[in-house]
Design a protein around this motif. Structure first.
Motif, mmCIF file in Angstrom:
data_model
loop_
_atom_site.group_PDB
_atom_site.id
_atom_site.type_symbol
_atom_site.label_atom_id
_atom_site.label_comp_id
_atom_site.label_asym_id
_atom_site.label_seq_id
_atom_site.Cartn_x
_atom_site.Cartn_y
_atom_site.Cartn_z
ATOM 1 N N ILE A 1 5.606 -10.279 -26.279
ATOM 2 C CA ILE A 1 5.153 -11.257 -27.269
ATOM 3 C C ILE A 1 3.743 -11.739 -26.936
ATOM 4 C CG2 ILE A 1 5.599 -13.577 -28.178
ATOM 5 C CD1 ILE A 1 8.620 -12.931 -27.802
ATOM 6 N N CYS A 2 3.477 -11.952 -25.665
ATOM 7 C CA CYS A 2 2.124 -12.362 -25.256
ATOM 8 C C CYS A 2 1.106 -11.268 -25.574
ATOM 9 C CB CYS A 2 2.102 -12.695 -23.767
ATOM 10 S SG CYS A 2 2.929 -14.237 -23.332
ATOM 11 N N GLU A 3 1.479 -10.017 -25.317
ATOM 12 C CA GLU A 3 0.555 -8.914 -25.588
ATOM 13 C C GLU A 3 0.205 -8.849 -27.071
ATOM 14 O OE1 GLU A 3 -1.041 -6.852 -23.687
ATOM 15 O OE2 GLU A 3 -0.199 -7.605 -21.797
ATOM 16 N N ARG A 4 1.159 -9.185 -27.944
ATOM 17 C CA ARG A 4 0.939 -9.124 -29.379
ATOM 18 C C ARG A 4 0.209 -10.350 -29.917
ATOM 19 N NH1 ARG A 4 4.363 -5.650 -32.429
ATOM 20 N NH2 ARG A 4 5.594 -4.257 -31.114
ATOM 21 N N ASN A 5 0.016 -11.354 -29.083
ATOM 22 C CA ASN A 5 -0.593 -12.601 -29.563
ATOM 23 C C ASN A 5 -1.721 -13.045 -28.640
ATOM 24 O OD1 ASN A 5 1.224 -13.767 -31.923
ATOM 25 N ND2 ASN A 5 2.596 -12.844 -30.413
ATOM 26 N N ARG A 6 -2.617 -12.130 -28.361
ATOM 27 C CA ARG A 6 -3.746 -12.433 -27.493
ATOM 28 C C ARG A 6 -4.957 -12.948 -28.263
ATOM 29 N NH1 ARG A 6 -2.766 -12.028 -22.516
ATOM 30 N NH2 ARG A 6 -1.475 -10.423 -21.542
ATOM 31 N N PRO B 1 -7.568 -15.380 -29.649
ATOM 32 C CA PRO B 1 -8.002 -16.718 -29.235
ATOM 33 C C PRO B 1 -7.499 -17.781 -30.211
ATOM 34 C CG PRO B 1 -9.818 -15.157 -29.051
ATOM 35 C CD PRO B 1 -8.694 -14.437 -29.755
ATOM 36 N N GLY B 2 -7.035 -18.872 -29.659
ATOM 37 C CA GLY B 2 -6.525 -19.943 -30.503
ATOM 38 C C GLY B 2 -5.048 -19.817 -30.829
ATOM 39 N N VAL B 3 -4.380 -18.784 -30.276
ATOM 40 C CA VAL B 3 -2.930 -18.633 -30.437
ATOM 41 C C VAL B 3 -2.288 -18.915 -29.086
ATOM 42 C CG1 VAL B 3 -1.033 -17.103 -31.023
ATOM 43 C CG2 VAL B 3 -3.187 -16.936 -32.276
ATOM 44 N N TRP B 4 -1.466 -19.918 -29.041
ATOM 45 C CA TRP B 4 -0.848 -20.413 -27.804
ATOM 46 C C TRP B 4 0.594 -19.916 -27.728
ATOM 47 C CZ3 TRP B 4 -2.868 -24.414 -24.406
ATOM 48 C CH2 TRP B 4 -1.950 -24.955 -23.510
ATOM 49 N N VAL B 5 1.009 -19.400 -26.576
ATOM 50 C CA VAL B 5 2.395 -18.965 -26.378
ATOM 51 C C VAL B 5 3.090 -19.935 -25.425
ATOM 52 C CG1 VAL B 5 3.940 -17.138 -25.592
ATOM 53 C CG2 VAL B 5 1.818 -16.542 -26.793
ATOM 54 N N HIS B 6 4.209 -20.494 -25.900
ATOM 55 C CA HIS B 6 4.993 -21.451 -25.107
ATOM 56 C C HIS B 6 6.347 -20.840 -24.774
ATOM 57 C CE1 HIS B 6 6.936 -25.099 -23.737
ATOM 58 N NE2 HIS B 6 7.856 -24.980 -24.677
ATOM 59 N N VAL B 7 6.886 -21.183 -23.606
ATOM 60 C CA VAL B 7 8.193 -20.690 -23.161
ATOM 61 C C VAL B 7 9.139 -21.869 -22.979
ATOM 62 C CG1 VAL B 7 9.475 -19.476 -21.369
ATOM 63 C CG2 VAL B 7 7.165 -18.715 -21.983
ATOM 64 N N ASP B 8 10.202 -21.889 -23.767
ATOM 65 C CA ASP B 8 11.293 -22.835 -23.539
ATOM 66 C C ASP B 8 12.263 -22.166 -22.578
ATOM 67 O OD1 ASP B 8 13.395 -24.589 -23.570
ATOM 68 O OD2 ASP B 8 13.978 -24.227 -25.653
ATOM 69 N N GLY B 9 12.160 -22.531 -21.305
ATOM 70 C CA GLY B 9 12.992 -21.905 -20.273
ATOM 71 C C GLY B 9 13.905 -22.917 -19.611
ATOM 72 N N ALA B 10 14.580 -23.720 -20.410
ATOM 73 C CA ALA B 10 15.356 -24.850 -19.912
ATOM 74 C C ALA B 10 16.211 -24.496 -18.699
ATOM 75 C CB ALA B 10 16.219 -25.428 -21.030
ATOM 76 N N PHE B 11 16.903 -23.356 -18.759
ATOM 77 C CA PHE B 11 17.624 -22.903 -17.564
ATOM 78 C C PHE B 11 17.247 -21.481 -17.172
ATOM 79 C CE2 PHE B 11 20.313 -21.520 -21.024
ATOM 80 C CZ PHE B 11 20.891 -20.337 -20.609
ATOM 81 N N GLY B 12 16.900 -20.657 -18.154
ATOM 82 C CA GLY B 12 16.637 -19.257 -17.852
ATOM 83 C C GLY B 12 15.418 -19.008 -16.997
ATOM 84 N N LEU B 13 14.457 -19.934 -16.994
ATOM 85 C CA LEU B 13 13.252 -19.729 -16.196
ATOM 86 C C LEU B 13 13.575 -19.627 -14.708
ATOM 87 C CD1 LEU B 13 10.178 -19.465 -16.513
ATOM 88 C CD2 LEU B 13 10.006 -21.941 -16.188
ATOM 89 N N TRP B 14 14.711 -20.213 -14.296
ATOM 90 C CA TRP B 14 15.080 -20.154 -12.875
ATOM 91 C C TRP B 14 15.468 -18.752 -12.435
ATOM 92 C CZ3 TRP B 14 13.776 -24.092 -9.915
ATOM 93 C CH2 TRP B 14 13.547 -25.319 -10.543
ATOM 94 N N ALA B 15 15.723 -17.855 -13.371
ATOM 95 C CA ALA B 15 15.987 -16.463 -12.999
ATOM 96 C C ALA B 15 14.800 -15.848 -12.273
ATOM 97 C CB ALA B 15 16.341 -15.645 -14.240
ATOM 98 N N ALA B 16 13.604 -16.380 -12.542
ATOM 99 C CA ALA B 16 12.405 -15.865 -11.877
ATOM 100 C C ALA B 16 12.468 -16.071 -10.366
ATOM 101 C CB ALA B 16 11.158 -16.544 -12.445
ATOM 102 N N ALA B 17 13.284 -17.023 -9.912
ATOM 103 C CA ALA B 17 13.390 -17.321 -8.487
ATOM 104 C C ALA B 17 14.389 -16.420 -7.774
ATOM 105 C CB ALA B 17 13.798 -18.782 -8.292
ATOM 106 N N GLN C 1 2.364 -14.752 -18.350
ATOM 107 C CA GLN C 1 1.247 -14.551 -19.274
ATOM 108 C C GLN C 1 1.156 -15.652 -20.335
ATOM 109 O OE1 GLN C 1 1.126 -10.503 -20.903
ATOM 110 N NE2 GLN C 1 2.446 -9.819 -19.223
ATOM 111 N N ALA C 2 2.183 -16.492 -20.423
ATOM 112 C CA ALA C 2 2.207 -17.539 -21.446
ATOM 113 C C ALA C 2 1.222 -18.652 -21.090
ATOM 114 C CB ALA C 2 3.617 -18.089 -21.601
#
Length: 448
Positions: free
Chosen positions: A238-243, A245-261, A274-275
Motif C-alpha cells: 500500500i505504501c509503494e502504491r501511495n508514494r 507527495p502529500g499522501v499520508w499512510v497511517h497504520v492502525d495497529g492496536a494489537f497487531g503491531l506487536w507482531a513486529a516484536a 514505510q508508513a
C-alpha cells in the motif's frame, strides 16, 4: 495513611490470588448487589477504611475477571505483576507528567520507553511519540499530525484556521476499518461517512489494487491486526502504491503491531516501517494496566506542531522533551512508567515469547475445536479465533452458556455476515492448562 494503603494492598493481592478459583464472569447476585452503591451523597465524612471495605466487598465480586488467565472476550491482557506494581508506585508519585522541568523522572522514563518501543517494533528511530489513553486517542493523535502535514503542504494552517474553507482531504479506509478509527476521524472533522472504503479479501485485508488513485491532500488508513481475524493489511504494498507527495499512510495497529516484536510473526507486519504514522495499545499485548495507548509519527516536528501549546506559566526547556508537546492532554498520568517497567522486565526476548505463546494458545484452541467438528472461520495467524457452532441462533446460545458456565469468557461477533464466537488470547497469565480447561468446557457445552 500507612494503615490504609497496607490494608488496600492486601485486598488487591487477595483479589488477584482468588481469580484462579472464581468464575470469570460475576454472578447475577454480585451484579444485583452493586445497587448498594446507589445511595444519596453522605452529608458527613466516612472513615477511609470503610470506603475501601465497601469497594472491595461490593465491587470486587461484581467485576469481570479480566486480570485472570481465562478471559478471552476482548483483545486485552491482564497486567503483568511488575507493571501493576509500577502503576502503584507511579500513583504514589502523583506526577502530572506534562513538563520535563516539573516532572523530570517520569518525563525521562517516557523518553527511554519511547526509544525502546521504536527499536522493538522496528519503526524509524526519528519518530515522535505520544503516550495516550488507548487506540482511539492514539489514532486521533497520529491522524491530527497527518491532517496538519497534508494541509500544510498545500499552504493551509489547520491549527490556526480550522477546516472551514480548507482544501478537502481524501480519506481512504478498508471495509473492515475498526470503529475506533472512524471515531477518531469524526472527532478530527473528517466525518465518519465521507471516507472512501476499499474492498477487502476473505480475511479482512485491504486489497491494494482496489485503492483508488489519490492526490494531495490525502490520508490512507491501513490496519495491522483485524479485530476478528487478526489479519494484517499488506502495508508495504500500500505504501509503494501511495508514494505521491502529500499522501499520508497511517497504520492502525492496536494489537497487531506487536507482531513486529516476534521473529516468527514479524512477516505479518512487512513494510509497516514505510508508513508515516502508527497507533497501538500497550494495555493489549504488552499487558500493562489500563489505560495505555501509543501514537508514533515519523516526523516528530509534525506531531509537535499538531499538539503543542504554550503559556507563560508553563516553563519549558529546549533541551528536554516535554510530553505534553506531543499529546492532546496537559494533565496526564505517568503512563510511560508502566511501559518502561514491562520492557525492562521482559526484554526483547520476553516480549517475543509473550506474543508467540499467546498465538500458540490460539492455534491450539482452533485445532481442538475444529477437530471436534465445529467450524473455524478465519486463518489463525495471530491470537484471534472465530468459531461457528452452526447457525446464528445455535452459536449465540452456545456463547451464552459458555459465559454463564464460568470456566472462561468468550464474546460474540459477526464476521462477513456469519455469527461467531471470538476467542482472543492476549494475557501473560494464560497457561496450557487454562487452554485445556477452557476447550473442555467449550466442547462440553457445544455438544449439548
Amino acid at each position: 495513611m500507612r494503615k490504609l494503603l497496607e490494608s488496600t494492598s492486601k485486598r488487591a493481592i487477595r483479589y488477584l490470588e482468588e481469580l484462579e478459583s472464581r468464575n470469570v464472569a460475576p454472578s447475577t447476585e454480585a451484579v444485583i448487589n452493586l445497587a448498594q452503591f446507589d445511595e444519596l451523597l453522605p452529608e458527613d465524612s466516612t472513615n477511609p477504611e470503610l470506603v475501601l471495605q465497601l469497594l472491595d466487598e461490593i465491587g470486587s465480586p461484581g467485576t469481570m475477571a479480566m486480570a485472570g488467565s481465562r478471559f478471552f472476550g476482548l483483545v486485552t491482557g491482564g497486567s503483568l505483576p511488575v507493571t501493576l506494581a509500577a502503576n502503584w508506585l507511579a500513583g504514589a508519585w502523583d506526577q502530572n507528567s506534562g513538563m520535563a522541568h516539573i516532572t523530570p523522572a517520569t518525563a525521562f522514563l517516557e523518553q527511554v520507553a519511547l526509544d525502546w518501543l521504536l527499536d522493538l517494533l522496528h519503526l524509524p528511530s526519528e519518530c515522535g511519540g505520544a503516550f495516550v489513553t488507548g487506540a482511539t486517542v492514539a489514532n486521533f493523535t497520529a491522524l491530527a499530525a497527518a491532517r496538519h502535514a497534508v494541509l500544510d503542504r498545500v499552504g493551509w494552517n489547520v491549527e490556526a484556521d480550522g477546516l472551514f474553507g480548507a482544501p478537502p482531504i481524501t480519506v481512504v479506509v478498508g471495509e473492515e476499518v475498526h470503529p475506533s478509527l472512524l471515531k477518531a476521524l469524526g472527532l478530527l472533522g473528517f466525518g465518519r461517512d465521507r471516507v472512501v472504503k476499499v474492498p477487502v479479501d476473505s480475511q479482512g485485508r485491504m486489497r491494494p489494487e482496489a485503492i483508488p488513485s489519490v492526490t494531495s491532500p490525502a490520508i490512507v488508513c491501513t490496519q495491522v491486526g483485524n479485530v476478528n481475524t487478526g489479519a494484517c493489511d499488506p502495508v508495504g504494498d500500500i505504501c509503494e502504491r501511495n508514494r505521491t507527495p502529500g499522501v499520508w499512510v497511517h497504520v492502525d495497529g492496536a494489537f497487531g503491531l506487536w507482531a513486529a516484536a516476534c521473529p516468527s510473526l514479524a512477516y505479518l507486519t512487512h513494510g509497516v516501517e514505510q508508513a508515516d504514522s502508527w497507533a497501538t495499545d500497550a494495555h493489549k499485548w504488552l499487558n500493562v494496566p489500563y489505560d495505555s495507548g501509543l501514537a508514533f509519527v515519523r516526523n516528530a516536528d509534525v506531531l509537535k506542531a499538531s499538539m503543542a501549546v504554550s503559556a507563560s506559566y508553563l516553563p519549558t526547556l529546549s533541551d528536554r522533551r516535554n510530553p505534553s508537546d506531543y499529546t492532546p492532554e496537559f494533565s496526564r498520568r505517568a503512563r510511560g512508567v508502566e511501559v518502561w517497567a514491562a520492557l525492562r522486565s521482559l526484554g526483547r526476548s520476553g516480549v517475543a515469547d509473550l506474543v508467540e505463546r499467546t498465538c500458540s494458545h490460539a492455534r491450539h484452541f482452533a485445532r481442538e475445536i475444529q477437530a471436534a467438528g465445529y467450524q473455524i472461520l478465519n486463518d489463525v495467524v495471530l491470537n484471534q479465533v472465530l468459531v461457528s457452532f452452526g447457525d446464528a441462533e445455535m452459536t449465540l446460545r452456545a456463547i451464552a452458556q459458555i459465559q454463564a458456565e464460568g470456566t472462561c469468557w468468550c464474546g460474540s461477533t459477526v464476521w462477513q455476515g456469519q455469527t461467531a464466537m471470538r476467542i482472543s488470547v492476549s494475557s501473560w497469565a494464560t497457561t496450557d492448562e487454562d487452554v485445556e480447561r477452557s476447550i473442555a468446557a467449550i466442547l462440553h457445552i457445544a455438544k449439548k
